[in-house]
Design a protein around this motif. Sequence first.
Motif, PDB file in Angstrom:
ATOM      1  N   ARG A  50       0.818  -1.213   0.000  1.00 37.31           N
ATOM      2  CA  ARG A  50       0.000   0.000   0.000  1.00 37.31           C
ATOM      3  C   ARG A  50       0.850   1.260   0.000  1.00 37.31           C
ATOM      4  NH1 ARG A  50      -4.570  -0.466   4.378  1.00 37.31           N
ATOM      5  NH2 ARG A  50      -5.004   1.619   3.571  1.00 37.31           N
ATOM      6  N   LEU A  51       1.930   1.260   0.801  1.00 36.48           N
ATOM      7  CA  LEU A  51       2.798   2.444   0.820  1.00 36.48           C
ATOM      8  C   LEU A  51       3.578   2.585  -0.477  1.00 36.48           C
ATOM      9  CD1 LEU A  51       4.116   2.546   4.492  1.00 36.48           C
ATOM     10  CD2 LEU A  51       2.461   4.064   3.396  1.00 36.48           C
ATOM     11  N   LEU A  52       4.010   1.479  -1.049  1.00 39.52           N
ATOM     12  CA  LEU A  52       4.695   1.550  -2.347  1.00 39.52           C
ATOM     13  C   LEU A  52       3.766   2.137  -3.405  1.00 39.52           C
ATOM     14  CD1 LEU A  52       6.686  -1.803  -2.412  1.00 39.52           C
ATOM     15  CD2 LEU A  52       7.644   0.507  -2.434  1.00 39.52           C
ATOM     16  N   HIS A  53       2.521   1.700  -3.407  1.00 43.89           N
ATOM     17  CA  HIS A  53       1.538   2.243  -4.355  1.00 43.89           C
ATOM     18  C   HIS A  53       1.344   3.744  -4.117  1.00 43.89           C
ATOM     19  CE1 HIS A  53      -1.966   2.646  -6.894  1.00 43.89           C
ATOM     20  NE2 HIS A  53      -2.577   3.236  -5.883  1.00 43.89           N
ATOM     21  N   HIS A  54       1.218   4.135  -2.856  1.00 38.08           N
ATOM     22  CA  HIS A  54       1.000   5.542  -2.522  1.00 38.08           C
ATOM     23  C   HIS A  54       2.159   6.407  -3.026  1.00 38.08           C
ATOM     24  CE1 HIS A  54      -0.720   8.911  -0.342  1.00 38.08           C
ATOM     25  NE2 HIS A  54       0.469   9.160   0.158  1.00 38.08           N
ATOM     26  N   LEU A  55       3.376   5.908  -2.852  1.00 34.77           N
ATOM     27  CA  LEU A  55       4.549   6.683  -3.276  1.00 34.77           C
ATOM     28  C   LEU A  55       4.731   6.704  -4.788  1.00 34.77           C
ATOM     29  CD1 LEU A  55       7.255   5.714  -0.641  1.00 34.77           C
ATOM     30  CD2 LEU A  55       6.072   7.893  -0.896  1.00 34.77           C
ATOM     31  N   SER A  56       4.346   5.663  -5.462  1.00 32.92           N
ATOM     32  CA  SER A  56       4.638   5.569  -6.894  1.00 32.92           C
ATOM     33  C   SER A  56       3.480   5.985  -7.799  1.00 32.92           C
ATOM     34  CB  SER A  56       5.077   4.148  -7.245  1.00 32.92           C
ATOM     35  OG  SER A  56       4.041   3.233  -6.969  1.00 32.92           O
ATOM     36  N   SER A  57       2.300   6.203  -7.242  1.00 33.58           N
ATOM     37  CA  SER A  57       1.136   6.484  -8.087  1.00 33.58           C
ATOM     38  C   SER A  57       0.731   7.956  -8.129  1.00 33.58           C
ATOM     39  CB  SER A  57      -0.061   5.669  -7.590  1.00 33.58           C
ATOM     40  OG  SER A  57      -0.498   6.174  -6.339  1.00 33.58           O
ATOM     41  N   GLY A  58       1.222   8.751  -7.187  1.00 30.63           N
ATOM     42  CA  GLY A  58       0.767  10.129  -7.118  1.00 30.63           C
ATOM     43  C   GLY A  58      -0.631  10.240  -6.536  1.00 30.63           C
ATOM     44  N   GLU A  59      -1.055   9.177  -5.872  1.00 25.81           N
ATOM     45  CA  GLU A  59      -2.365   9.123  -5.220  1.00 25.81           C
ATOM     46  C   GLU A  59      -2.580  10.382  -4.376  1.00 25.81           C
ATOM     47  OE1 GLU A  59      -3.145   6.365  -1.541  1.00 25.81           O
ATOM     48  OE2 GLU A  59      -3.517   5.239  -3.374  1.00 25.81           O
ATOM     49  N   LYS A  92      14.079   6.108  -9.735  1.00 21.38           N
ATOM     50  CA  LYS A  92      13.316   4.992 -10.303  1.00 21.38           C
ATOM     51  C   LYS A  92      13.847   3.659  -9.772  1.00 21.38           C
ATOM     52  CE  LYS A  92      10.829   7.830 -12.475  1.00 21.38           C
ATOM     53  NZ  LYS A  92       9.819   8.401 -11.628  1.00 21.38           N
ATOM     54  N   ASP A  93      14.768   3.731  -8.827  1.00 21.49           N
ATOM     55  CA  ASP A  93      15.346   2.537  -8.211  1.00 21.49           C
ATOM     56  C   ASP A  93      14.364   1.996  -7.169  1.00 21.49           C
ATOM     57  OD1 ASP A  93      16.747   0.632  -6.739  1.00 21.49           O
ATOM     58  OD2 ASP A  93      18.626   1.767  -6.772  1.00 21.49           O
ATOM     59  N   MET A  94      13.621   0.971  -7.543  1.00 20.45           N
ATOM     60  CA  MET A  94      12.603   0.415  -6.656  1.00 20.45           C
ATOM     61  C   MET A  94      13.194  -0.154  -5.369  1.00 20.45           C
ATOM     62  SD  MET A  94       9.617   1.158  -7.502  1.00 20.45           S
ATOM     63  CE  MET A  94       8.718   0.140  -6.369  1.00 20.45           C
ATOM     64  N   ASP A  95      14.442  -0.605  -5.407  1.00 17.24           N
ATOM     65  CA  ASP A  95      15.061  -1.105  -4.173  1.00 17.24           C
ATOM     66  C   ASP A  95      15.215   0.024  -3.157  1.00 17.24           C
ATOM     67  OD1 ASP A  95      15.212  -3.721  -5.061  1.00 17.24           O
ATOM     68  OD2 ASP A  95      17.259  -3.508  -5.828  1.00 17.24           O
ATOM     69  N   GLN A  96      15.560   1.213  -3.635  1.00 14.94           N
ATOM     70  CA  GLN A  96      15.679   2.360  -2.733  1.00 14.94           C
ATOM     71  C   GLN A  96      14.313   2.745  -2.169  1.00 14.94           C
ATOM     72  OE1 GLN A  96      17.527   5.524  -4.973  1.00 14.94           O
ATOM     73  NE2 GLN A  96      19.563   4.995  -4.191  1.00 14.94           N
ATOM     74  N   ILE A  97      13.313   2.735  -3.002  1.00 20.56           N
ATOM     75  CA  ILE A  97      11.970   3.096  -2.552  1.00 20.56           C
ATOM     76  C   ILE A  97      11.440   2.044  -1.573  1.00 20.56           C
ATOM     77  CG2 ILE A  97       9.593   3.541  -3.275  1.00 20.56           C
ATOM     78  CD1 ILE A  97      10.812   4.654  -5.915  1.00 20.56           C
ATOM     79  N   LYS A  98      11.668   0.776  -1.866  1.00 25.06           N
ATOM     80  CA  LYS A  98      11.251  -0.291  -0.945  1.00 25.06           C
ATOM     81  C   LYS A  98      11.966  -0.155   0.392  1.00 25.06           C
ATOM     82  CE  LYS A  98       9.956  -3.836  -4.261  1.00 25.06           C
ATOM     83  NZ  LYS A  98      10.266  -5.154  -4.813  1.00 25.06           N
TER      84      LYS A  98
END
Length: 117
Positions: free
Chosen positions: A74-83, A101-107
């Motif tokens: 849910r938090l990954l979606h919130h950060l990556s979608s502009g929700e 765009k480094d998903m490992d950093q965002i995760k």
Amino acid sequence: MKSVINITKLGAAALAISAFSISGHALAADAVAAEKLARQEGCLRCHGIERGKDGPAYKDVAAKFRGKADAEARLLHHLSSGEKAKFPDGHEEEHKIPKTKDMDQIKNLVQWILSLT
């Protein structure tokens, strides 16, 4: 001497149990890298770690999602979608999407947020 050994074993057992009770998020997150990313991306302009600003404190976010199986997703979606983010005064704004765009950093950032107590 025997009681010292038993106390040592008891302490080691307690340490092992407490290590297993720490969430997987706390063990997986690189806190230094996550906080650095949060600063670079400007996240800490709106979110405090301990106290809320325009957005909620990260500790409050962690508390809200504690124990929820889908918290990371849910938090990954919130950060990556502009929700849209809802503010206490009722207005809504699109949440800023991280430039990296480094998903490992965002995760890692999400795992660090979820590890805060």
